[in-house]
Design a protein around this motif. Structure first.
Motif, mmCIF file in Angstrom:
data_model
loop_
_atom_site.group_PDB
_atom_site.id
_atom_site.type_symbol
_atom_site.label_atom_id
_atom_site.label_comp_id
_atom_site.label_asym_id
_atom_site.label_seq_id
_atom_site.Cartn_x
_atom_site.Cartn_y
_atom_site.Cartn_z
ATOM 1 N N GLY A 185 -3.501 56.578 37.507
ATOM 2 C CA GLY A 185 -4.137 56.943 38.748
ATOM 3 C C GLY A 185 -5.131 55.848 39.289
ATOM 4 N N ALA A 186 -6.182 55.525 38.198
ATOM 5 C CA ALA A 186 -7.021 54.383 38.341
ATOM 6 C C ALA A 186 -6.528 53.296 38.617
ATOM 7 C CB ALA A 186 -8.170 54.660 37.179
ATOM 8 N N GLY A 187 -5.537 52.917 37.674
ATOM 9 C CA GLY A 187 -5.029 51.506 37.917
ATOM 10 C C GLY A 187 -4.146 51.275 39.036
ATOM 11 N N ASN A 188 -3.793 52.318 39.771
ATOM 12 C CA ASN A 188 -2.996 52.322 41.113
ATOM 13 C C ASN A 188 -4.054 52.148 42.268
ATOM 14 O OD1 ASN A 188 0.239 52.625 41.417
ATOM 15 N ND2 ASN A 188 -0.689 53.299 39.685
ATOM 16 N N THR A 189 -5.470 52.484 41.967
ATOM 17 C CA THR A 189 -6.449 52.109 42.942
ATOM 18 C C THR A 189 -7.062 50.773 42.777
ATOM 19 O OG1 THR A 189 -8.382 53.173 41.692
ATOM 20 C CG2 THR A 189 -6.765 54.650 43.207
ATOM 21 N N LEU A 190 -6.952 50.295 41.681
ATOM 22 C CA LEU A 190 -7.483 48.901 41.088
ATOM 23 C C LEU A 190 -6.574 47.807 41.693
ATOM 24 C CD1 LEU A 190 -9.335 49.883 37.942
ATOM 25 C CD2 LEU A 190 -10.441 49.736 40.307
ATOM 26 N N ARG A 191 -6.955 46.528 41.534
ATOM 27 C CA ARG A 191 -6.115 45.390 41.922
ATOM 28 C C ARG A 191 -6.324 44.360 40.640
ATOM 29 N NH1 ARG A 191 -5.442 45.167 47.330
ATOM 30 N NH2 ARG A 191 -5.341 43.041 47.447
ATOM 31 N N GLY A 192 -5.212 43.512 40.573
ATOM 32 C CA GLY A 192 -5.195 42.495 39.873
ATOM 33 C C GLY A 192 -5.126 42.801 38.426
ATOM 34 N N PHE A 193 -5.802 41.903 37.539
ATOM 35 C CA PHE A 193 -5.608 42.166 36.166
ATOM 36 C C PHE A 193 -6.660 43.438 35.565
ATOM 37 C CE2 PHE A 193 -4.747 37.530 35.972
ATOM 38 C CZ PHE A 193 -3.310 37.874 35.889
ATOM 39 N N ILE A 198 -14.308 45.250 52.642
ATOM 40 C CA ILE A 198 -13.973 46.767 51.839
ATOM 41 C C ILE A 198 -12.292 46.276 51.915
ATOM 42 C CG2 ILE A 198 -13.640 49.094 52.124
ATOM 43 C CD1 ILE A 198 -16.410 49.018 53.187
ATOM 44 N N LEU A 199 -11.366 46.713 50.616
ATOM 45 C CA LEU A 199 -10.269 46.521 50.524
ATOM 46 C C LEU A 199 -9.552 47.870 50.604
ATOM 47 C CD1 LEU A 199 -10.294 43.850 47.626
ATOM 48 C CD2 LEU A 199 -10.313 43.480 50.177
ATOM 49 N N HIS A 200 -8.274 47.693 51.175
ATOM 50 C CA HIS A 200 -7.731 49.028 51.213
ATOM 51 C C HIS A 200 -7.131 49.477 49.880
ATOM 52 C CE1 HIS A 200 -4.244 51.763 51.576
ATOM 53 N NE2 HIS A 200 -3.423 50.972 50.888
ATOM 54 N N ALA A 207 -14.099 47.518 58.607
ATOM 55 C CA ALA A 207 -13.712 46.347 57.391
ATOM 56 C C ALA A 207 -12.541 47.017 56.871
ATOM 57 C CB ALA A 207 -14.620 46.334 56.526
ATOM 58 N N ARG A 208 -12.466 48.424 56.680
ATOM 59 C CA ARG A 208 -11.287 48.952 55.879
ATOM 60 C C ARG A 208 -9.965 48.806 56.704
ATOM 61 N NH1 ARG A 208 -12.893 53.470 55.415
ATOM 62 N NH2 ARG A 208 -13.698 53.838 53.219
ATOM 63 N N HIS A 251 -9.452 46.511 59.005
ATOM 64 C CA HIS A 251 -8.843 45.151 59.134
ATOM 65 C C HIS A 251 -7.867 44.842 57.865
ATOM 66 C CE1 HIS A 251 -12.096 42.986 62.137
ATOM 67 N NE2 HIS A 251 -11.195 44.074 62.329
ATOM 68 N N HIS A 252 -8.362 45.271 56.678
ATOM 69 C CA HIS A 252 -7.630 44.706 55.661
ATOM 70 C C HIS A 252 -6.385 45.780 55.378
ATOM 71 C CE1 HIS A 252 -6.760 44.763 50.777
ATOM 72 N NE2 HIS A 252 -6.659 43.726 51.525
ATOM 73 N N ARG A 253 -6.186 46.915 55.755
ATOM 74 C CA ARG A 253 -5.139 47.803 56.143
ATOM 75 C C ARG A 253 -4.146 47.347 56.918
ATOM 76 N NH1 ARG A 253 -7.777 53.853 55.735
ATOM 77 N NH2 ARG A 253 -7.724 53.989 53.383
ATOM 78 N N LEU A 254 -4.590 46.727 58.167
ATOM 79 C CA LEU A 254 -3.901 45.891 59.060
ATOM 80 C C LEU A 254 -2.989 44.764 58.285
ATOM 81 C CD1 LEU A 254 -2.597 44.865 61.733
ATOM 82 C CD2 LEU A 254 -4.722 43.565 62.304
ATOM 83 N N LEU A 255 -3.746 44.022 57.729
ATOM 84 C CA LEU A 255 -2.761 43.034 56.718
ATOM 85 C C LEU A 255 -1.946 43.587 55.652
ATOM 86 C CD1 LEU A 255 -5.815 40.617 55.972
ATOM 87 C CD2 LEU A 255 -4.000 40.434 57.944
#
Length: 665
Positions: free
Chosen positions: A105-113, A341-343, A537-538, A540-544
């Protein structure tokens, strides 16, 4: 024909083949080093080399770091689980399911390595705890062995990588972001000059490229703090570009301003020519001053464009010289202070955690009830598959290729153990005789038809081959273990198909539902205006992210930009209604109309047409300046009813959730 041409004709990627051969040689060296150190499972060092391999130094360094960190955490967790469970399989299964579910669950909310290291911490605990069931008195030794072999593999891979891999390859992301800024500046200049032909198709192409750049920023930011700062500054530029694009799509008629248009053309040319920062910033400032001087004549569209230019100025200033020395017209809306802020897919993370924990509980219960010794290997293989591939775009599709790769890896391991290893006369012979199998594993990694499951071929091959001399055991036992390991991806395939199936279309629809839920939560929250910058901000990133998922799902008919613009304008209307409701001097009829509109907007996903009507009714009770914003939002809502209804259907299929967490002020 050149050797590279011959390889390409046979289906091999020459560059990838060289990389795979280096990785295989490094794996052999790590295996030998771990054996010479006297580690009980030296093959884990070679597995680590394959698992952490990356094409550049920066990515290798970062992945190796998080692999080591995740392994340390996982080993500690595995030892604690064994201690707390007292070696009882039922309690061990419960603890592992909870721990791996939490990590997934935590890994799916984070990004990258960072996400990779978090997920690795989950199944590393399984590798320690489940393999210890055969040796219950040696859990601490097994944990130390696991940790040391991983560190040997990380060290070997890092040393070879720093010798042979490029330090920083040419990264197209920076140039692409710069050229996109220039294109948007030219489009805004064209709109101010009265030229609107072909801009809509141009905007679609720009939005698609922006989404691709956003997706590429995680690897761009790997390896150093400087790279991370670069990625963050590019994200700020992307957010400003989204604002510019939304202005272009939302401004129906813009008064002509030739001087401001010329200033934007100059900024675009300077951006294209890699000119010094001031050559870009200066024209932007001049354009903003010209627009501000004409505010009284040109109205809301020019004021909105001035805000867009202020945000772009701040982002470019921060990108070009590390400072956000922004100019601004409204002290309460400092573009330099707007957060990046990232989605985060909280819904997908919850589903992945439940899927992982639930599947492990079911399979673990079968193991406990059956008492089969191979059940631990089934659970181990499943824990890796159900965790590691939960973040994939389409886990079920990938699992088919992995199942094939692991089947071939298990067959190769059986061939090595029962046809080749009996020729060995010492432990060193076992290590040397497995190396040809490791080197042959480079070939499927580099072939276009087999690369999808090739890494798993190598990992399963090594997992099943522990070089312990003298050899012991029966063929039937080895075959049972091989089948148990291969059962992991098969069970994971079933789980990914039946339990919260995930693919590009479902992820896209979940994201749409989350965006609409943002609106509903804002309409219900009296303090929503205080979090305006975070919401914006959120979004905008969700749009991308939405554009990228729509492309991957083949949803060319879905207008992600128009739907997101409708969400954004509706959100702006909600925030304004909340501000107006706080005013004490509003007539009773006006207050009732605002309350009615907010009540309808709390159900905008299910009743977008009624919400649009309520906005229009509220607009009729307000002054012209306030009414224009509400009517524009109502028009956007009516023009994108399909977007909102599809989001509501997706929400209904997945059950209710609340993705809009109350962020800090």
């Amino acid at each position: 024909m050149t050797p590279q041409g011959r390889l390409a004709r046979l289906g091999f990627d020459p560059a990838r083949l060289g990389f795979a051969l280096r990785t295989a040689l490094t794996a052999c060296a790590a295996l030998l080093a771990a054996w010479l150190m006297g580690l009980e499972h030296p093959q884990w060092a070679a597995m680590t080399v394959w698992a952490a391999s990356q094409p550049t130094r920066a990515m290798l360094l970062e992945k190796s770091f998080f692999r080591a960190a995740g392994t340390v955490v996982g080993v500690v967790a595995g030892v604690l689980l064994i201690g707390l469970s007292g070696g009882q399989p039922a309690l061990l299964v419960l603890g592992l399911a909870a721990w791996i579910g939490l990590c997934v669950g935590a890994g799916n909310t984070l990004r990258g390595f960072v996400a990779y290291g978090t997920i690795l911490a989950g199944y590393s605990a399984a590798m320690v705890a489940l393999l210890s069931t055969a040796h219950p008195g040696a859990i601490l030794a097994l944990g130390v062995d696991r940790l040391l072999t991983v560190l040997v593999g990380v060290l070997a891979g890092t040393l070879v990588g720093f010798i042979f891999l490029p330090a920083t390859p040419d990264d197209p992301v920076v140039g692409q972001a710069r050229r996109l800024t220039a294109r948007l500046l030219r489009d805004m200049a064209a709109r101010l000059a009265g030229r609107n032909e072909g801009l809509e198709e141009e905007q679609r192409a720009i939005l698609s490229q922006m989404a691709a750049i956003d997706e590429a920023l995680d690897p761009h930011g790997a390896g150093s703090l400087r790279s991370r700062r670069s990625a963050r500054s590019i994200r700020a530029v992307l957010a400003a570009q989204v604002s510019a694009l939304l202005w272009l799509r939302g401004a129906a008629t813009v008064p002509i301003d030739a001087a401001a248009s010329q200033a934007l053309e100059e900024a675009a040319s300077a951006q294209d020519a890699l000119a010094p920062a001031e050559a870009v910033i200066g024209p932007l400032e001049r354009a903003a001053r010209l627009l501000a001087d004409h505010d009284a004549d040109h109205g809301a569209d020019h004021r909105a464009l001035g805000g867009v230019l202020a945000e772009l100025h701040a982002a470019l200033r921060g990108r070009l010289d590390g400072r956000a020395r922004g100019w601004k017209r409204d002290p309460s809306d400092d573009p330099a202070a707007r957060p990046v802020i990232l989605h985060r897919d909280w819904v997908g993370a919850r589903h992945a955690a439940i899927r992982a924990a639930g599947t492990l509980l079911l399979v673990g219960a079968a193991w406990v009830l059956s008492g089969w010794s191979g059940g631990a290997f089934v659970l181990l293989g499943l824990s890796v598959m159900i965790s590691l591939f939960s973040t994939a775009e389409n886990p079920a599709r990938i699992m088919r290729a992995i199942l094939i790769g692991q089947a071939f890896g298990a067959a190769a391991a059986l061939a090595c153990r029962w046809l080749v290893w009996p020729l060995a006369g010492s432990g060193l012979d076992l290590v040397l005789l497995v190396m040809p199998f490791i080197l042959l594993g480079a070939l499927p990694v580099a072939h276009r038809r087999t690369m999808a499951g090739a890494y798993d071929y190598n990992l399963v091959l090594l997992l099943l081959l522990q070089p312990a001399y003298p050899l012991a055991g029966a063929f039937a036992h080895s075959l049972a273990l091989a089948l148990a390991v291969v059962a992991g991806p098969l069970l994971a395939l079933v789980a990914f198909r039946l339990a919260f199936p995930a693919d590009a279309r479902r992820r896209m629809e979940t994201l749409m539902a989350m965006m609409v839920h943002d609106l509903q939560d804002m309409a219900a929250d009296a303090d929503a205006p205080r979090r305006r910058a975070i919401w914006r901000a959120r979004l905008h990133h969700r749009l991308l992210r939405l554009v990228r998922w729509a492309e991957k799902a083949g949803e060319g008919d879905l207008s992600a930009a128009d739907g997101s613009l409708a969400v954004m304008q509706t959100g702006a209307a909600i925030l304004r209604l909340r501000e107006l409701r706080r005013a004490a001097d509003r007539p009773a009829g006006c207050a009732r109309a605002i309350d009615a509109a907010l009540a309808r907007l709390r159900r905008v996903g299910r009743e977008p047409a009624r919400a649009a009507g309520a906005l229009e009714l509220a607009a009729g009770r307000l002054p012209a300046a306030e009414a224009a914003l509400l009517r524009a939002a109502a028009r956007r809502l009516r023009g994108n009813l399909g977007f909102f209804r599809r989001a509501a259907r997706a929400d209904g299929r997945r059950g209710r959730f609340r993705p809009f967490a109350r962020p800090p002020a």
